[in-house]
Design a protein around this motif. Structure first.
Motif, PDB file in Angstrom:
ATOM      1  N   VAL A  31      34.492  38.959  43.729  1.00 56.02           N
ATOM      2  CA  VAL A  31      35.776  38.511  44.271  1.00 56.02           C
ATOM      3  C   VAL A  31      35.847  38.892  45.742  1.00 56.02           C
ATOM      4  N   ASN A  34      39.830  41.353  48.110  1.00 61.03           N
ATOM      5  CA  ASN A  34      40.812  41.620  47.065  1.00 61.03           C
ATOM      6  C   ASN A  34      41.570  42.935  47.261  1.00 61.03           C
ATOM      7  N   PRO A  51      42.514  33.775  44.669  1.00 63.58           N
ATOM      8  CA  PRO A  51      41.257  34.492  44.906  1.00 63.58           C
ATOM      9  C   PRO A  51      40.079  33.527  44.947  1.00 63.58           C
ATOM     10  N   TRP A 176      44.647  41.149  43.317  1.00 60.81           N
ATOM     11  CA  TRP A 176      44.595  40.471  42.014  1.00 60.81           C
ATOM     12  C   TRP A 176      44.053  41.455  40.992  1.00 60.81           C
ATOM     13  N   ILE A 181      42.071  38.300  37.480  1.00 59.66           N
ATOM     14  CA  ILE A 181      40.761  37.816  37.931  1.00 59.66           C
ATOM     15  C   ILE A 181      40.032  37.112  36.794  1.00 59.66           C
ATOM     16  N   THR A 199      34.904  43.398  41.652  1.00 59.66           N
ATOM     17  CA  THR A 199      36.307  43.029  41.829  1.00 59.66           C
ATOM     18  C   THR A 199      36.845  43.135  43.250  1.00 59.66           C
TER      19      THR A 199
END
Length: 232
Positions: A31, A34, A51, A176, A181, A199
């Motif tokens: 991701v 974030n 995202p 997020w 996610i 993440t």
């Protein structure tokens, strides 16, 4: 029995904490931007825009305490501390309520990045692969089963280089959340057992040079060390 023209590459896997078993890895999703402060340091507005994701190959995985060579084609090689989510149950179009049931466990990660190549690609509207998906770019520690550590929603995430703190945040700072996610990703692509999700990283990203020792730690998951060797 299938016959191959030559032996296939070994199955990529990650150790499971406290077990002789290993977690077989299918794909690695990542991701982007974030954490709000990291988005700002990269020159972007951290408001909750949808995202976005990029990937790393499963065979880019590096384990704890490894020494990796400084990669080719870069003069700006960065660390990025990340929480890694291991998927144990797949699905499509998962709701926010159903997403947590897909989590098999968590691990400490370091999304190594050839920042100069990533920025060059971004400025030209090209894919990030050469900046993100190169050999030995996904440092991932042992996976801790969710049955052991519970659901991780808060907890310190920290990165040091040669003992000096460079990144220091809390998992609660994610723009997020992990269930969000997973749900959003599942509406774009079917997630399956063996998938890993990195993440995102907090603010404080920076360069590594040969000889550096980089340590990422996450509360409840322990630490992950990587030494940078001479240029490949």
């Amino acid at each position: 029995m299938t016959e191959y023209a030559f032996p296939p590459q070994p199955q990529s896997s990650v150790p499971i904490a406290g077990s002789v078993q290993r977690f077989p890895v299918r794909r690695i999703f990542c991701v982007g931007r974030n954490y709000a402060e990291h988005a700002r340091e990269m020159g972007f507005d951290p408001d909750r825009e949808p995202p976005f994701f990029f990937t790393k190959p499963a065979d880019a995985i590096v384990h704890d305490d490894a020494t990796i060579p400084y990669p080719p084609l870069t003069e700006n090689f960065h660390y990025e501390a990340e929480l890694v989510v291991a998927i144990g149950r797949g699905g499509r179009n998962l709701s926010l309520e159903d997403s947590p049931s897909c989590i098999w466990g968590y691990a400490v990660g370091n999304d190594l990045t050839r920042r100069d190549l990533q920025i060059q690609a971004r400025e030209k509207g090209r894919p990030w692969d050469w900046g993100k998906a190169f050999d030995l770019s996904a440092v991932i520690g042992p996976i801790h089963p969710v049955a052991t550590v519970g659901r991780l929603e808060t907890g310190l995430i920290r990165l040091t280089v040669n003992g000096t703190v460079k990144q220091d945040a809390d998992l609660a700072d994610l723009i997020w959340t992990v269930p969000e996610i997973i749900s959003i990703l599942s509406h774009s692509i079917e997630i399956k057992p063996g998938d890993l999700i990195m993440t995102g990283t907090p603010a404080g990203v920076g360069a590594l040079v040969p000889g550096d020792v980089c340590v990422v730690s996450i509360e409840g998951l322990g630490s992950l060390a990587t030494k940078i060797g001479p240029r490949a």
